[in-house]
Design an enzyme around this catalytic site. Structure first.
Site, PDB file in Angstrom:
ATOM      1  N   HIS A  94       0.695  -1.228   0.165  1.00 22.03           N
ATOM      2  CA  HIS A  94      -0.086  -0.048   0.011  1.00 22.03           C
ATOM      3  C   HIS A  94       0.817   1.333   0.039  1.00 22.03           C
ATOM      4  O   HIS A  94       0.575   2.289  -0.651  1.00 22.03           O
ATOM      5  CB  HIS A  94      -0.907  -0.010   1.144  1.00 22.03           C
ATOM      6  N   HIS A 119       5.770   6.319   6.689  1.00 24.77           N
ATOM      7  CA  HIS A 119       5.309   5.900   5.384  1.00 24.77           C
ATOM      8  C   HIS A 119       4.656   7.292   4.630  1.00 24.77           C
ATOM      9  O   HIS A 119       4.634   8.234   5.195  1.00 24.77           O
ATOM     10  CB  HIS A 119       4.390   4.540   5.301  1.00 24.77           C
ATOM     11  N   HIS A 121       2.047   8.963   1.164  1.00 21.91           N
ATOM     12  CA  HIS A 121       1.040   8.937   0.429  1.00 21.91           C
ATOM     13  C   HIS A 121       1.590  10.053  -0.744  1.00 21.91           C
ATOM     14  O   HIS A 121       1.947  10.886  -0.689  1.00 21.91           O
ATOM     15  CB  HIS A 121      -0.217   9.360   1.071  1.00 21.91           C
ATOM     16  N   HIS A 145       3.854  10.365   6.827  1.00 21.63           N
ATOM     17  CA  HIS A 145       3.319   9.914   8.065  1.00 21.63           C
ATOM     18  C   HIS A 145       4.235   9.541   9.020  1.00 21.63           C
ATOM     19  O   HIS A 145       4.849   8.298   8.684  1.00 21.63           O
ATOM     20  CB  HIS A 145       2.003   9.222   7.934  1.00 21.63           C
ATOM     21  N   THR A 226      -5.837   6.414   8.059  1.00 22.28           N
ATOM     22  CA  THR A 226      -6.365   7.045   6.912  1.00 22.28           C
ATOM     23  C   THR A 226      -6.669   5.840   5.976  1.00 22.28           C
ATOM     24  O   THR A 226      -6.840   5.886   4.560  1.00 22.28           O
ATOM     25  CB  THR A 226      -5.515   8.197   6.232  1.00 22.28           C
ATOM     26  N   THR A 227      -6.045   4.425   6.424  1.00 23.10           N
ATOM     27  CA  THR A 227      -6.141   3.235   5.773  1.00 23.10           C
ATOM     28  C   THR A 227      -6.889   2.379   6.674  1.00 23.10           C
ATOM     29  O   THR A 227      -7.151   2.468   7.682  1.00 23.10           O
ATOM     30  CB  THR A 227      -4.839   2.612   5.592  1.00 23.10           C
TER      31      THR A 227
END
Ligand SMILES: *[C@@H]1O[C@H](CO)[C@@H](O)[C@H](O)[C@H]1NC(C)=O
Ligand SMILES: *[C@@H]1O[C@H](CO)[C@@H](O)[C@H](O)[C@H]1NC(C)=O
Ligand SMILES: *[C@@H]1O[C@H](CO)[C@@H](O)[C@H](O)[C@H]1NC(C)=O
Ligand SMILES: *[C@@H]1O[C@H](CO)[C@@H](O)[C@H](O)[C@H]1NC(C)=O
Length: 356
Positions: A94, A119, A121, A145, A226-227
Protein backbone atom coordinates in the site's frame (compact mmCIF):
# COMPACT_ATOMS: atom_id res chain seq x y z
CA UNK A 1 -24.84 -8.66 9.57
CA UNK A 2 -25.37 -10.85 12.66
CA UNK A 3 -23.54 -9.60 15.74
CA UNK A 4 -21.76 -12.92 16.13
CA UNK A 5 -20.02 -12.79 12.75
CA UNK A 6 -19.12 -9.13 13.32
CA UNK A 7 -17.48 -10.20 16.54
CA UNK A 8 -15.68 -13.04 14.80
CA UNK A 9 -14.42 -10.61 12.16
CA UNK A 10 -13.17 -8.25 14.86
CA UNK A 11 -11.31 -11.09 16.60
CA UNK A 12 -9.79 -12.20 13.31
CA UNK A 13 -8.74 -8.64 12.62
CA UNK A 14 -7.04 -8.38 15.99
CA UNK A 15 -5.17 -11.63 15.36
CA UNK A 16 -4.00 -10.34 11.99
CA UNK A 17 -2.96 -7.06 13.60
CA UNK A 18 -0.98 -8.76 16.34
CA UNK A 19 1.12 -10.52 13.77
CA UNK A 20 2.17 -7.25 12.21
CA UNK A 21 4.14 -5.33 14.76
CA UNK A 22 5.10 -2.07 13.14
CA UNK A 23 2.14 -1.68 10.82
CA UNK A 24 -1.24 -1.15 12.42
CA UNK A 25 -3.02 -2.05 9.18
CA UNK A 26 -3.27 -5.67 8.00
CA UNK A 27 -1.82 -6.26 4.57
CA UNK A 28 -2.53 -9.90 4.07
CA UNK A 29 -5.95 -11.51 4.21
CA UNK A 30 -7.31 -8.12 3.14
CA UNK A 31 -7.27 -6.82 -0.35
CA UNK A 32 -8.32 -3.20 -0.02
CA UNK A 33 -7.08 -0.80 -2.66
CA UNK A 34 -7.47 2.85 -3.63
CA UNK A 35 -8.85 2.23 -7.13
CA UNK A 36 -11.39 -0.28 -8.43
CA UNK A 37 -14.06 -2.42 -6.74
CA UNK A 38 -12.06 -2.71 -3.49
CA UNK A 39 -11.50 1.09 -3.40
CA UNK A 40 -12.29 3.36 -0.51
CA UNK A 41 -16.07 3.34 -1.10
CA UNK A 42 -15.99 -0.37 -0.19
CA UNK A 43 -13.62 -0.25 2.77
CA UNK A 44 -16.42 -0.03 5.33
CA UNK A 45 -17.83 -3.43 4.24
CA UNK A 46 -14.82 -5.21 5.74
CA UNK A 47 -13.73 -2.43 8.11
CA UNK A 48 -16.77 -0.81 9.76
CA UNK A 49 -14.72 2.01 11.32
CA UNK A 50 -14.03 3.37 7.82
CA UNK A 51 -17.71 4.29 7.60
CA UNK A 52 -17.81 5.58 11.16
CA UNK A 53 -16.99 8.72 13.08
CA UNK A 54 -13.90 10.92 13.35
CA UNK A 55 -12.42 9.90 10.04
CA UNK A 56 -9.24 11.27 8.48
CA UNK A 57 -7.90 12.95 6.42
CA UNK A 58 -9.72 16.29 6.37
CA UNK A 59 -9.54 19.67 4.67
CA UNK A 60 -7.95 22.20 7.02
CA UNK A 61 -10.01 25.26 6.19
CA UNK A 62 -10.47 28.55 8.04
CA UNK A 63 -14.01 27.90 9.32
CA UNK A 64 -12.93 25.00 11.53
CA UNK A 65 -9.62 26.35 12.80
CA UNK A 66 -9.23 27.72 16.29
CA UNK A 67 -6.07 29.19 17.76
CA UNK A 68 -5.11 27.43 20.99
CA UNK A 69 -2.29 28.80 23.10
CA UNK A 70 -1.87 25.52 24.99
CA UNK A 71 -0.42 23.79 21.90
CA UNK A 72 3.24 23.82 22.86
CA UNK A 73 6.10 22.73 20.60
CA UNK A 74 6.59 18.95 20.54
CA UNK A 75 9.76 17.53 21.97
CA UNK A 76 11.42 15.12 19.50
CA UNK A 77 13.70 12.72 21.35
CA UNK A 78 16.11 10.10 20.05
CA UNK A 79 15.84 11.56 16.55
CA UNK A 80 19.52 12.25 15.97
CA UNK A 81 20.66 9.02 17.63
CA UNK A 82 18.79 7.26 14.86
CA UNK A 83 21.75 8.14 12.61
CA UNK A 84 23.82 5.33 14.15
CA UNK A 85 21.37 2.55 13.29
CA UNK A 86 20.22 0.65 10.23
CA UNK A 87 16.62 1.12 9.16
CA UNK A 88 14.40 -1.45 7.48
CA UNK A 89 12.52 -0.20 4.43
CA UNK A 90 9.53 -2.30 3.29
CA UNK A 91 7.00 -2.32 0.48
CA UNK A 92 3.77 -3.40 2.22
CA UNK A 93 1.62 -3.34 -0.89
CA UNK A 94 0.00 0.00 0.00
CA UNK A 95 2.99 2.27 0.63
CA UNK A 96 6.70 2.26 1.33
CA UNK A 97 7.32 1.96 5.05
CA UNK A 98 10.36 2.70 7.19
CA UNK A 99 10.51 1.01 10.58
CA UNK A 100 11.51 3.58 13.21
CA UNK A 101 13.94 2.89 16.05
CA UNK A 102 12.47 2.05 19.46
CA UNK A 103 14.23 4.85 21.32
CA UNK A 104 12.65 7.52 19.13
CA UNK A 105 9.69 9.14 20.87
CA UNK A 106 7.83 12.40 21.30
CA UNK A 107 6.84 14.27 24.39
CA UNK A 108 4.37 17.11 24.75
CA UNK A 109 1.21 15.13 23.95
CA UNK A 110 0.35 14.29 27.55
CA UNK A 111 1.61 10.72 27.43
CA UNK A 112 4.87 9.44 26.01
CA UNK A 113 4.54 8.19 22.43
CA UNK A 114 7.21 5.77 21.11
CA UNK A 115 7.88 5.67 17.37
CA UNK A 116 6.64 2.82 15.21
CA UNK A 117 7.04 3.56 11.46
CA UNK A 118 6.82 6.17 8.76
CA UNK A 119 5.29 5.90 5.29
CA UNK A 120 4.13 8.12 2.43
CA UNK A 121 1.09 8.91 0.29
CA UNK A 122 1.30 10.30 -3.26
CA UNK A 123 -0.50 10.78 -6.59
CA UNK A 124 0.71 9.78 -10.01
CA UNK A 125 2.83 11.26 -12.79
CA UNK A 126 -0.13 12.75 -14.65
CA UNK A 127 -1.78 14.07 -11.50
CA UNK A 128 1.03 14.79 -9.06
CA UNK A 129 -1.28 15.73 -6.18
CA UNK A 130 -1.42 13.03 -3.54
CA UNK A 131 -1.38 14.54 -0.07
CA UNK A 132 -4.14 13.27 2.20
CA UNK A 133 -4.76 16.44 4.20
CA UNK A 134 -5.59 19.53 2.19
CA UNK A 135 -5.32 23.15 3.33
CA UNK A 136 -8.18 25.42 2.27
CA UNK A 137 -8.94 22.95 -0.52
CA UNK A 138 -5.37 22.86 -1.75
CA UNK A 139 -3.88 19.40 -2.20
CA UNK A 140 -0.11 19.05 -1.94
CA UNK A 141 2.14 16.75 -3.99
CA UNK A 142 2.58 14.09 -1.31
CA UNK A 143 2.45 13.50 2.45
CA UNK A 144 4.69 11.76 4.98
CA UNK A 145 3.24 10.13 8.11
CA UNK A 146 5.27 9.26 11.21
CA UNK A 147 3.27 6.85 13.35
CA UNK A 148 3.66 6.68 17.16
CA UNK A 149 1.84 4.75 19.86
CA UNK A 150 1.05 5.64 23.46
CA UNK A 151 3.84 3.74 25.22
CA UNK A 152 2.66 4.80 28.68
CA UNK A 153 -0.51 2.75 28.14
CA UNK A 154 0.32 0.07 25.56
CA UNK A 155 3.17 -2.36 24.74
CA UNK A 156 3.21 -1.86 20.96
CA UNK A 157 1.53 -0.12 18.04
CA UNK A 158 -0.70 -3.01 17.02
CA UNK A 159 -2.16 -3.32 20.52
CA UNK A 160 -2.55 0.46 20.75
CA UNK A 161 -4.12 0.94 17.31
CA UNK A 162 -7.74 0.31 18.31
CA UNK A 163 -7.52 1.65 21.86
CA UNK A 164 -8.42 5.07 23.30
CA UNK A 165 -5.51 7.53 23.06
CA UNK A 166 -3.67 4.76 21.22
CA UNK A 167 -1.84 6.46 18.37
CA UNK A 168 -0.32 9.78 17.36
CA UNK A 169 0.67 10.63 13.81
CA UNK A 170 2.87 13.50 12.65
CA UNK A 171 2.06 14.56 9.08
CA UNK A 172 4.43 16.44 6.79
CA UNK A 173 2.99 18.01 3.63
CA UNK A 174 5.30 17.73 0.62
CA UNK A 175 5.39 20.10 -2.34
CA UNK A 176 7.45 20.28 -5.51
CA UNK A 177 10.49 22.55 -5.31
CA UNK A 178 14.18 22.05 -4.86
CA UNK A 179 16.03 18.76 -4.40
CA UNK A 180 15.81 17.40 -0.84
CA UNK A 181 18.92 15.40 0.19
CA UNK A 182 17.24 14.14 3.41
CA UNK A 183 14.23 12.64 1.67
CA UNK A 184 16.62 11.10 -0.85
CA UNK A 185 18.00 8.94 1.97
CA UNK A 186 14.70 7.06 1.58
CA UNK A 187 13.92 7.63 -2.10
CA UNK A 188 17.31 6.38 -3.36
CA UNK A 189 16.40 2.90 -2.03
CA UNK A 190 12.94 2.61 -3.57
CA UNK A 191 14.30 0.50 -6.44
CA UNK A 192 15.21 -2.20 -3.88
CA UNK A 193 11.62 -2.56 -2.66
CA UNK A 194 9.79 -2.43 -5.98
CA UNK A 195 7.40 -5.24 -5.14
CA UNK A 196 5.11 -6.06 -2.24
CA UNK A 197 6.84 -7.89 0.59
CA UNK A 198 10.36 -6.79 -0.36
CA UNK A 199 12.57 -5.37 2.35
CA UNK A 200 15.95 -3.66 2.46
CA UNK A 201 18.23 -2.41 5.20
CA UNK A 202 19.30 1.21 4.70
CA UNK A 203 21.88 3.41 6.49
CA UNK A 204 20.42 5.37 9.40
CA UNK A 205 20.06 9.14 9.38
CA UNK A 206 18.55 11.75 11.64
CA UNK A 207 14.80 11.50 11.19
CA UNK A 208 14.54 15.11 12.37
CA UNK A 209 15.83 16.15 8.91
CA UNK A 210 12.48 15.08 7.47
CA UNK A 211 10.57 17.66 9.50
CA UNK A 212 9.66 21.01 7.95
CA UNK A 213 10.72 24.49 9.03
CA UNK A 214 9.20 25.78 12.27
CA UNK A 215 7.67 22.48 13.47
CA UNK A 216 6.12 24.42 16.37
CA UNK A 217 3.47 25.62 13.89
CA UNK A 218 0.92 22.84 13.44
CA UNK A 219 -2.73 21.78 13.18
CA UNK A 220 -4.07 19.41 15.84
CA UNK A 221 -7.22 17.30 15.84
CA UNK A 222 -8.57 13.88 16.78
CA UNK A 223 -9.13 11.58 13.83
CA UNK A 224 -8.43 8.14 12.44
CA UNK A 225 -6.04 5.96 10.50
CA UNK A 226 -6.39 6.92 6.82
CA UNK A 227 -6.15 3.27 5.76
CA UNK A 228 -8.24 0.27 6.82
CA UNK A 229 -9.14 -0.53 9.54
CA UNK A 230 -9.58 3.29 9.95
CA UNK A 231 -9.66 3.12 13.76
CA UNK A 232 -10.61 6.52 15.21
CA UNK A 233 -7.73 6.49 17.66
CA UNK A 234 -5.25 8.96 16.19
CA UNK A 235 -4.15 12.26 17.64
CA UNK A 236 -3.11 14.17 14.51
CA UNK A 237 -0.40 16.78 14.23
CA UNK A 238 -0.19 18.24 10.72
CA UNK A 239 2.74 20.62 10.34
CA UNK A 240 1.83 23.97 8.85
CA UNK A 241 4.91 24.34 6.64
CA UNK A 242 5.50 21.92 3.78
CA UNK A 243 8.88 20.49 2.79
CA UNK A 244 10.13 20.58 -0.77
CA UNK A 245 11.31 17.72 -2.96
CA UNK A 246 12.35 18.04 -6.60
CA UNK A 247 10.23 17.16 -9.60
CA UNK A 248 12.56 14.20 -10.27
CA UNK A 249 12.24 12.96 -6.67
CA UNK A 250 8.47 13.17 -6.87
CA UNK A 251 8.46 11.29 -10.18
CA UNK A 252 10.71 8.61 -8.64
CA UNK A 253 8.24 8.14 -5.81
CA UNK A 254 5.29 8.02 -8.22
CA UNK A 255 6.84 5.47 -10.58
CA UNK A 256 9.15 3.21 -8.56
CA UNK A 257 6.77 0.84 -6.80
CA UNK A 258 4.15 -1.85 -7.32
CA UNK A 259 1.30 -2.96 -5.05
CA UNK A 260 1.75 -6.53 -6.24
CA UNK A 261 4.30 -9.23 -5.52
CA UNK A 262 7.19 -9.85 -7.89
CA UNK A 263 5.65 -13.08 -9.20
CA UNK A 264 2.19 -11.58 -9.79
CA UNK A 265 1.28 -11.95 -13.49
CA UNK A 266 -0.85 -8.77 -13.42
CA UNK A 267 1.26 -6.09 -11.74
CA UNK A 268 -0.45 -3.00 -10.31
CA UNK A 269 1.52 0.24 -9.99
CA UNK A 270 1.59 1.84 -6.56
CA UNK A 271 0.05 5.18 -7.44
CA UNK A 272 -2.73 7.40 -6.11
CA UNK A 273 -2.47 5.88 -2.62
CA UNK A 274 -4.28 8.63 -0.76
CA UNK A 275 -7.76 8.72 0.80
CA UNK A 276 -10.28 11.47 -0.01
CA UNK A 277 -10.92 14.11 2.66
CA UNK A 278 -13.67 13.14 5.07
CA UNK A 279 -16.66 15.01 6.52
CA UNK A 280 -15.74 17.14 9.50
CA UNK A 281 -18.98 18.02 11.28
CA UNK A 282 -19.11 19.72 14.66
CA UNK A 283 -15.42 19.29 15.28
CA UNK A 284 -12.67 21.88 15.56
CA UNK A 285 -9.05 21.80 14.55
CA UNK A 286 -6.79 23.59 17.00
CA UNK A 287 -3.88 25.54 15.57
CA UNK A 288 -0.72 26.44 17.42
CA UNK A 289 -0.17 29.57 15.34
CA UNK A 290 -2.19 32.66 14.54
CA UNK A 291 -3.32 32.32 10.96
CA UNK A 292 -4.31 34.95 8.41
CA UNK A 293 -7.88 35.14 7.17
CA UNK A 294 -11.20 36.14 8.70
CA UNK A 295 -10.06 35.63 12.26
CA UNK A 296 -11.76 38.15 14.54
CA UNK A 297 -8.86 38.08 17.01
CA UNK A 298 -6.48 39.20 14.29
CA UNK A 299 -6.09 43.01 14.24
CA UNK A 300 -2.88 43.70 12.41
CA UNK A 301 -2.58 45.67 9.18
CA UNK A 302 -6.12 44.61 8.22
CA UNK A 303 -7.54 47.26 10.61
CA UNK A 304 -5.94 50.00 8.51
CA UNK A 305 -7.27 48.45 5.32
CA UNK A 306 -10.79 48.14 6.76
CA UNK A 307 -10.73 51.81 7.87
CA UNK A 308 -9.56 52.91 4.45
CA UNK A 309 -12.28 50.90 2.72
CA UNK A 310 -14.94 52.29 5.09
CA UNK A 311 -13.79 55.90 4.56
CA UNK A 312 -13.65 55.45 0.80
CA UNK A 313 -17.17 53.98 0.92
CA UNK A 314 -18.56 56.91 2.93
CA UNK A 315 -16.86 59.41 0.63
CA UNK A 316 -18.29 57.61 -2.43
CA UNK A 317 -21.82 57.66 -1.01
CA UNK A 318 -21.48 61.41 -0.24
CA UNK A 319 -20.40 62.16 -3.80
CA UNK A 320 -23.23 60.11 -5.29
CA UNK A 321 -25.75 61.83 -2.96
CA UNK A 322 -24.44 65.31 -3.77
CA UNK A 323 -24.57 64.67 -7.49
CA UNK A 324 -28.11 63.22 -7.30
CA UNK A 325 -29.37 66.15 -5.21
CA UNK A 326 -27.81 68.61 -7.66
CA UNK A 327 -29.31 66.77 -10.64
CA UNK A 328 -32.73 66.55 -8.94
CA UNK A 329 -32.74 70.28 -8.15
CA UNK A 330 -31.67 71.20 -11.65
CA UNK A 331 -34.42 69.08 -13.15
CA UNK A 332 -37.03 70.57 -10.80
CA UNK A 333 -36.00 74.14 -11.49
CA UNK A 334 -35.95 73.61 -15.24
CA UNK A 335 -39.43 72.04 -14.97
CA UNK A 336 -40.61 75.15 -13.12
CA UNK A 337 -39.26 77.32 -15.89
CA UNK A 338 -41.05 75.15 -18.45
CA UNK A 339 -44.26 75.23 -16.43
CA UNK A 340 -44.09 78.98 -16.30
CA UNK A 341 -43.67 79.17 -20.04
CA UNK A 342 -46.47 76.82 -21.04
CA UNK A 343 -49.16 76.90 -18.40
CA UNK A 344 -48.73 80.23 -16.74
CA UNK A 345 -51.07 82.39 -18.73
CA UNK A 346 -54.08 80.12 -19.26
CA UNK A 347 -53.82 78.64 -15.75
CA UNK A 348 -53.81 82.00 -14.08
CA UNK A 349 -56.51 83.23 -16.30
CA UNK A 350 -58.71 80.18 -15.68
CA UNK A 351 -57.99 80.34 -11.93
CA UNK A 352 -58.85 83.94 -11.87
CA UNK A 353 -62.08 83.24 -13.70
CA UNK A 354 -62.96 80.32 -11.48
CA UNK A 355 -62.38 82.17 -8.29
CA UNK A 356 -63.98 85.24 -9.41
C1 LIG B 1 2.30 -6.65 21.16
O1 LIG B 1 1.97 -6.82 22.52
C2 LIG B 1 1.16 -7.96 22.79
C3 LIG B 1 0.82 -7.95 24.26
O2 LIG B 1 1.91 -7.79 25.08
C4 LIG B 1 1.93 -9.22 22.41
O3 LIG B 1 1.11 -10.34 22.60
C5 LIG B 1 2.30 -9.12 20.94
O4 LIG B 1 3.10 -10.23 20.58
C6 LIG B 1 3.07 -7.86 20.67
N1 LIG B 1 3.34 -7.75 19.28
C7 LIG B 1 4.53 -7.51 18.85
C8 LIG B 1 4.68 -7.51 17.40
O5 LIG B 1 5.49 -7.30 19.60
C1 LIG C 1 -0.62 -13.87 2.37
O1 LIG C 1 0.75 -14.08 2.63
C2 LIG C 1 1.22 -15.34 2.25
C3 LIG C 1 2.69 -15.48 2.63
O2 LIG C 1 3.08 -14.42 3.45
C4 LIG C 1 1.03 -15.57 0.77
O3 LIG C 1 1.43 -16.88 0.42
C5 LIG C 1 -0.43 -15.36 0.42
O4 LIG C 1 -0.57 -15.43 -0.98
C6 LIG C 1 -0.90 -14.01 0.89
N1 LIG C 1 -2.29 -13.84 0.62
C7 LIG C 1 -2.77 -12.74 0.06
C8 LIG C 1 -4.25 -12.70 -0.13
O5 LIG C 1 -2.09 -11.78 -0.25
C1 LIG D 1 -7.00 23.89 23.72
O1 LIG D 1 -6.62 22.56 23.44
C2 LIG D 1 -6.78 21.66 24.52
C3 LIG D 1 -6.29 20.32 24.05
O2 LIG D 1 -5.00 20.41 23.58
C4 LIG D 1 -8.22 21.60 24.94
O3 LIG D 1 -8.34 20.75 26.06
C5 LIG D 1 -8.71 22.99 25.28
O4 LIG D 1 -10.07 22.94 25.56
C6 LIG D 1 -8.46 23.93 24.13
N1 LIG D 1 -8.81 25.27 24.50
C7 LIG D 1 -9.78 25.97 23.89
C8 LIG D 1 -9.97 27.37 24.35
O5 LIG D 1 -10.45 25.48 23.01
C1 LIG E 1 9.57 3.23 24.67
O1 LIG E 1 10.94 3.49 24.44
C2 LIG E 1 11.77 3.47 25.58
C3 LIG E 1 13.19 3.73 25.12
O2 LIG E 1 13.34 5.01 24.63
C4 LIG E 1 11.72 2.16 26.30
O3 LIG E 1 12.46 2.23 27.50
C5 LIG E 1 10.29 1.82 26.59
O4 LIG E 1 10.24 0.53 27.15
C6 LIG E 1 9.46 1.87 25.32
N1 LIG E 1 8.10 1.56 25.64
C7 LIG E 1 7.53 0.47 25.18
C8 LIG E 1 6.10 0.29 25.58
O5 LIG E 1 8.10 -0.31 24.46
Amino acid sequence: MPLRSLHAAAVLLLVVLKEQPSNPTPHNGSKWTYIGPDGEESWSKSYPSCGGLMQSPIDLQDDILQYNASLVPLDFQGYSESANQQFVLTNNGHSVKLKLPKDMHIQGLGARYNASQLHLHWGDENEPHGSEHTVGGKQFAAELHMVYYNSDLYPNASIASDKPEGLAVLAVLIEMGSFNPSYDKIFSHLKDVKYKGQEVSIPGFSIEELLPKRPEEYYRYRGSLTTPPCYPTVLWTVFRNPVEISQQQLTDLETALYCTRVEDPSPREMIHNFRQVQKFDERLVYVSFRHEGPDPTYTGPSLGIALFVALAGVLGICIVLAVSIWLFRRKKSSKKVANKGVIYKPAVKQDAEAHA
